[in-house]
Scaffold this motif. Structure first.
Motif, PDB file in Angstrom:
ATOM      1  N   GLY A  77       0.808  -1.213   0.000  1.00  0.00           N
ATOM      2  CA  GLY A  77       0.000   0.000   0.000  1.00  0.00           C
ATOM      3  C   GLY A  77       0.842   1.263   0.000  1.00  0.00           C
ATOM      4  O   GLY A  77       0.316   2.376   0.029  1.00  0.00           O
ATOM      5  N   ALA A 123       2.713   0.390  -4.884  1.00  0.00           N
ATOM      6  CA  ALA A 123       1.523   0.885  -5.579  1.00  0.00           C
ATOM      7  C   ALA A 123       1.847   1.194  -7.044  1.00  0.00           C
ATOM      8  O   ALA A 123       1.106   0.812  -7.959  1.00  0.00           O
ATOM      9  CB  ALA A 123       0.984   2.138  -4.883  1.00  0.00           C
ATOM     10  N   TYR A 138      -1.155  -8.941   0.084  1.00  0.00           N
ATOM     11  CA  TYR A 138      -0.869  -8.111   1.258  1.00  0.00           C
ATOM     12  C   TYR A 138      -0.842  -9.009   2.486  1.00  0.00           C
ATOM     13  O   TYR A 138      -1.779  -9.771   2.723  1.00  0.00           O
ATOM     14  CB  TYR A 138      -1.951  -7.041   1.419  1.00  0.00           C
ATOM     15  N   GLU A 166      -2.666   1.138   6.522  1.00  0.00           N
ATOM     16  CA  GLU A 166      -1.914   0.609   5.391  1.00  0.00           C
ATOM     17  C   GLU A 166      -2.754  -0.392   4.610  1.00  0.00           C
ATOM     18  O   GLU A 166      -2.727  -0.411   3.372  1.00  0.00           O
ATOM     19  CB  GLU A 166      -0.617  -0.042   5.881  1.00  0.00           C
ATOM     20  N   GLU A 176      -6.015  -0.420   4.475  1.00  0.00           N
ATOM     21  CA  GLU A 176      -7.072   0.355   3.813  1.00  0.00           C
ATOM     22  C   GLU A 176      -6.541   1.033   2.553  1.00  0.00           C
ATOM     23  O   GLU A 176      -7.223   1.064   1.518  1.00  0.00           O
ATOM     24  CB  GLU A 176      -7.652   1.372   4.793  1.00  0.00           C
ATOM     25  N   ASP A 177      -5.335   1.589   2.626  1.00  0.00           N
ATOM     26  CA  ASP A 177      -4.724   2.207   1.440  1.00  0.00           C
ATOM     27  C   ASP A 177      -4.486   1.167   0.350  1.00  0.00           C
ATOM     28  O   ASP A 177      -4.699   1.433  -0.848  1.00  0.00           O
ATOM     29  CB  ASP A 177      -3.400   2.869   1.805  1.00  0.00           C
ATOM     30  N   ALA A 178      -4.032  -0.017   0.749  1.00  0.00           N
ATOM     31  CA  ALA A 178      -3.762  -1.077  -0.228  1.00  0.00           C
ATOM     32  C   ALA A 178      -5.052  -1.506  -0.927  1.00  0.00           C
ATOM     33  O   ALA A 178      -5.084  -1.671  -2.157  1.00  0.00           O
ATOM     34  CB  ALA A 178      -3.109  -2.274   0.463  1.00  0.00           C
ATOM     35  N   ARG A 184      -7.762   0.262  -1.326  1.00  0.00           N
ATOM     36  CA  ARG A 184      -8.220   1.360  -2.185  1.00  0.00           C
ATOM     37  C   ARG A 184      -7.436   1.397  -3.491  1.00  0.00           C
ATOM     38  O   ARG A 184      -8.019   1.507  -4.575  1.00  0.00           O
ATOM     39  CB  ARG A 184      -8.079   2.687  -1.445  1.00  0.00           C
ATOM     40  N   LEU A 185      -6.117   1.288  -3.402  1.00  0.00           N
ATOM     41  CA  LEU A 185      -5.287   1.362  -4.598  1.00  0.00           C
ATOM     42  C   LEU A 185      -5.572   0.193  -5.527  1.00  0.00           C
ATOM     43  O   LEU A 185      -5.683   0.373  -6.753  1.00  0.00           O
ATOM     44  CB  LEU A 185      -3.809   1.398  -4.205  1.00  0.00           C
ATOM     45  N   THR A 234      -1.241   7.652  -3.979  1.00  0.00           N
ATOM     46  CA  THR A 234      -0.078   7.360  -3.147  1.00  0.00           C
ATOM     47  C   THR A 234       1.162   8.170  -3.520  1.00  0.00           C
ATOM     48  O   THR A 234       2.196   8.049  -2.857  1.00  0.00           O
ATOM     49  CB  THR A 234       0.275   5.867  -3.260  1.00  0.00           C
TER      50      THR A 234
END
Length: 251
Positions: free
Chosen positions: A19, A24, A41, A51, A53-55, A57-58, A159
């Protein structure tokens, strides 16, 4: 070699996905150049929730399938002991699990986001990646961190300007055994500071107390919001200390 050329020779691959900025961009590039790619992940006590959550989303934004694996990294004695080679033992355990999942799903290559700016001599975990034959396309193609950020911005990846982030284990002094409850307190403390407007900072443990590291630019904000910071952190730590050596390192 270019990334397009790399993926022309690697049409099917798994990406170890954190993430963060580098992995990314690597995942985006794999999709961009036609690779049949899946992101993996690994969720452990060393990674904060944001982290993951970001992964997620991306992966959605680049339309890449993603598998979340969970593991108890503190069950690895050498990782929990937190000696000088903790990162090696942690990477060895996590990437062994990643390889197992990738091979089970039919992926012949496992890639990670190490870039050309990363110093192998300063990152003991890289030894584990070499031993496990993990490929690093950004490094192999000579793409630096600055280029990753520039290309990520051009690609529209959220990111692109994400601050460097090292795992929560780095908040515990080397040689001090890592306890889950300490990691949880650090994660809660850093989430509270993030909500107060801070970025690119660390809450490190020092004899059980919180030692705050912020950048020079954010020192005035820390003093301005002193009471709010104390209100957020005092329930978690017996004392809150400020490190006057401003934060510069990436760990």
């Amino acid at each position: 070699m270019t990334l397009e050329g790399f993926f022309a020779r690697a049409p099917r691959a798994a990406v170890a996905f954190s993430g963060g900025v580098d992995s990314a961009f690597l995942l985006w590039a794999a999709k961009r150049y036609g690779c049949d790619v899946r992101a993996y992940y690994v969720k452990t006590a060393f990674q904060p929730q944001f982290e993951l959550e970001d992964a997620l989303r991306l992966a959605r934004e680049v339309d890449a399938p993603m598998t979340v694996l969970e593991t108890d990294i503190l069950s690895v004695p050498e990782a929990a002991a937190n000696g000088p080679r903790r990162c090696y033992f942690c990477k060895r355990a996590l990437f062994s699990q990643l390889w197992e999942a990738a091979r089970r799903d039919g992926y012949p290559l496992l890639l990670d986001g190490t870039n050309a700016s990363d110093d192998a001599g300063d990152r003991p975990g890289m030894q584990a990646l070499r031993e496990l034959e993990v490929r690093s396309p950004l490094q192999e193609c000579g793409i630096t961190k600055a280029e990753v950020r520039r290309l990520s911005r051009e690609a529209g990846l959220f990111t692109w300007d994400k601050p460097a982030y090292a795992c929560l284990a780095t908040r515990v002094p080397t040689g001090t055994p890592i306890r889950r409850e300490d990691l949880e307190k650090v994660e809660r403390g850093e989430a509270a500071l993030s909500a107060l407007g801070f970025s690119d900072f660390r809450v490190r443990l020092l004899d059980g107390c919180a030692r705050l590291q912020v950048t020079v630019e954010q020192l005035p904000l820390l003093l301005e919001r002193r009471e709010a910071v104390l209100a957020a952190l005092e329930p978690l730590f017996p004392a809150v200390l400020l490190d006057l050596a401003a934060r510069q390192a990436s760990d």
